[in-house]
Design a protein around this motif. Structure first.
Motif, PDB file in Angstrom:
ATOM      1  N   SER A  66       0.881  -1.054  -0.173  1.00 32.89           N
ATOM      2  CA  SER A  66      -0.024  -0.071   0.043  1.00 32.89           C
ATOM      3  C   SER A  66       0.851   1.103   0.085  1.00 32.89           C
ATOM      4  N   LEU A  78      -6.660   2.214   0.264  1.00 32.93           N
ATOM      5  CA  LEU A  78      -6.621   0.878  -0.461  1.00 32.93           C
ATOM      6  C   LEU A  78      -5.185   0.145  -0.268  1.00 32.93           C
ATOM      7  N   VAL A  80      -3.220  -3.651  -1.834  1.00 36.18           N
ATOM      8  CA  VAL A  80      -3.245  -4.536  -2.799  1.00 36.18           C
ATOM      9  C   VAL A  80      -2.730  -5.765  -2.172  1.00 36.18           C
ATOM     10  N   LEU A 124      -7.776  -6.207  -4.652  1.00 36.59           N
ATOM     11  CA  LEU A 124      -7.833  -4.962  -4.382  1.00 36.59           C
ATOM     12  C   LEU A 124      -8.592  -4.761  -2.997  1.00 36.59           C
ATOM     13  N   TYR A 126     -10.695  -2.119  -0.255  1.00 39.18           N
ATOM     14  CA  TYR A 126     -10.814  -0.737  -0.031  1.00 39.18           C
ATOM     15  C   TYR A 126     -11.324  -0.805   1.490  1.00 39.18           C
TER      16      TYR A 126
END
Length: 229
Positions: A66, A78, A80, A124, A126
């Protein structure tokens, strides 16, 4: 018409976390494991017993990255995740048809498929309230979506004898139940929560829904033009 093969993955992530903050990003590594509830062509459609009884196990090695952004912005919400996963499950028929005292029921009870899937992919994530890289609450929820490339094998058998004939499997499965292997893409959706243990570790609880773009993951695919159920 492509029929769904579904995977629900309830997982606990025990983190050995290493965060690199000197550059422009954070990094984390960890392991993940948990039960798998697999729904495919085994069992009658909509049967909860087939979902709760066809349970396997899965384990993953995960890597998070991140952005380190102390100036605000969406990057603070976010992460990943890249992961490599192994999954194994043994599938059987359950429900009223498999339990019936008929030749059809006996053949259903005799069927089994041992499925193994390995995959690599990304997700991904959030975080509505920012990721835990920036402090704040120790409990941080998230939603996620991702994609994977899967390599699968399915060993299809019957305790009544060799498959591929109506003496051991119901007619609809004579040509629709076999050993299979190959590659397939999948998509995932997930809900999870992270609990921050310290500045270098966290525990994650996640429920993941996976859709495979193949009908042969479990070695079963009766002709959908004939068997529309």
């Amino acid at each position: 018409m492509l029929r769904k093969t579904l995977l629900l993955f309830i997982s606990i992530l025990s983190f050995a976390s290493a965060k690199a903050q000197g550059g422009s990003y954070y990094q984390e590594i960890g392991i993940m494991s948990g039960p798998v509830f697999f729904q495919g062509d085994f069992g009658e459609k909509g049967s909860s017993e087939n979902i709760t009884s066809n349970v396997g196990v899965s384990g993953s090695l995960v890597y998070y990255v991140s952005l380190n952004n102390n100036n605000g912005g969406l990057e603070r919400n976010l992460k990943v995740r890249f992961d490599a996963t192994l999954m194994s499950v043994s599938l059987n028929h359950y429900g009223k048809y498999a339990e019936s005292n008929t030749p059809f029921g006996e053949k259903l009870r005799a069927m089994q498929s041992d499925v193994k899937v390995s995959n690599v992919g990304f997700q991904l994530e959030y975080y509505p309230f920012e990721t835990d890289d920036y402090g704040g609450s120790g409990l941080t929820p998230y939603i996620a979506t991702g994609a994977q490339l899967n390599v699968y094998t399915a060993n299809a058998t019957s305790t009544l004898g060799p498959i591929g004939n109506s003496n051991t499997v119901p007619a609809k499965y004579v040509d629709g139940f076999k050993d299979s292997n190959g590659t397939a893409f999948s998509m995932t959706g997930a809900l999870g929560v992270r609990y921050k243990l310290s500045s270098s570790g966290a525990v994650v609880l996640e429920g993941q829904f996976k859709y495979y773009f193949s009908d042969w993951i479990e070695g079963m695919n009766p002709d959908p033009k004939v068997y529309k159920e």
